[in-house]
Scaffold this motif. Sequence first.
Motif, mmCIF file in Angstrom:
data_model
loop_
_atom_site.group_PDB
_atom_site.id
_atom_site.type_symbol
_atom_site.label_atom_id
_atom_site.label_comp_id
_atom_site.label_asym_id
_atom_site.label_seq_id
_atom_site.Cartn_x
_atom_site.Cartn_y
_atom_site.Cartn_z
ATOM 1 N N ASP A 128 3.364 -0.603 -6.455
ATOM 2 C CA ASP A 128 2.031 -0.483 -5.893
ATOM 3 C C ASP A 128 1.387 -1.862 -5.842
ATOM 4 O OD1 ASP A 128 -0.480 1.204 -5.280
ATOM 5 O OD2 ASP A 128 -1.093 -0.110 -6.936
ATOM 6 N N ASP B 240 -1.847 -2.897 -5.875
ATOM 7 C CA ASP B 240 -2.900 -3.157 -6.864
ATOM 8 C C ASP B 240 -2.322 -3.318 -8.265
ATOM 9 O OD1 ASP B 240 -4.912 -3.116 -4.936
ATOM 10 O OD2 ASP B 240 -5.198 -0.945 -5.135
ATOM 11 N N ILE C 163 -0.766 -6.792 -8.531
ATOM 12 C CA ILE C 163 -1.760 -7.855 -8.729
ATOM 13 C C ILE C 163 -2.243 -7.850 -10.177
ATOM 14 C CG2 ILE C 163 -4.090 -8.605 -8.099
ATOM 15 C CD1 ILE C 163 -3.323 -7.826 -5.189
ATOM 16 N N ALA C 164 -2.445 -6.676 -10.743
ATOM 17 C CA ALA C 164 -2.852 -6.590 -12.152
ATOM 18 C C ALA C 164 -1.767 -7.165 -13.058
ATOM 19 C CB ALA C 164 -3.156 -5.141 -12.531
ATOM 20 N N THR D 85 0.855 -1.175 0.000
ATOM 21 C CA THR D 85 0.000 0.000 0.000
ATOM 22 C C THR D 85 0.900 1.236 0.000
ATOM 23 O OG1 THR D 85 -0.067 0.101 2.406
ATOM 24 C CG2 THR D 85 -1.785 -1.232 1.304
ATOM 25 N N TYR E 263 -5.076 -11.267 -0.064
ATOM 26 C CA TYR E 263 -3.935 -11.010 -0.946
ATOM 27 C C TYR E 263 -3.153 -12.295 -1.196
ATOM 28 C CZ TYR E 263 -4.460 -5.921 -0.560
ATOM 29 O OH TYR E 263 -4.926 -4.637 -0.625
#
Length: 155
Positions: free
Chosen positions: A67, A69, A72-73, A45, A97
């Motif tokens: 980052d 997010d 994960i993408a 985060t 997660y």
Amino acid sequence: MPEEPTHRAALLVMGCPKVPVQTSLVLYLAHRMKKAGIRTIIAGTPSARQLIRVADPDEHYTMEMKDLDATIAALANGDLPITESYVFIHNDAGISYAATIASLTHRPVTAIIFGEEAEQISHEITFPCTVIAEPAIHNPIPIKIKLEEAAPWDA
């Protein structure tokens, strides 16, 4: 299926930095991985990443930070080949997660669980992974000892 990495690449995942031991444990593991020649990517985060940046301004222990997010993408798109993940967990979001990363990568995941409810949280994991759990909040030494016993940098 994600591209195969040619060398070891470890992903260290940090959630909310509410529990103090997370930052020092991430830096410790990043240091040991870097020393062993393992590409180490820290994803977290924004506030967790800022704590790492302040603690390691010259990037002695860190290699790459991303980052959470976006990471994960990238994993979902197969754009980030990794060989293993270490997810730092102190709440249900951390379990999510870890499960997501395990599902996306099909690579070994180690759940490093800390905080007052570490034992209870460890029983909530229902997917294959290695679990290191200790109710550590302020003192990282008990988890550090367990990491040294597991010695993932030597695998």
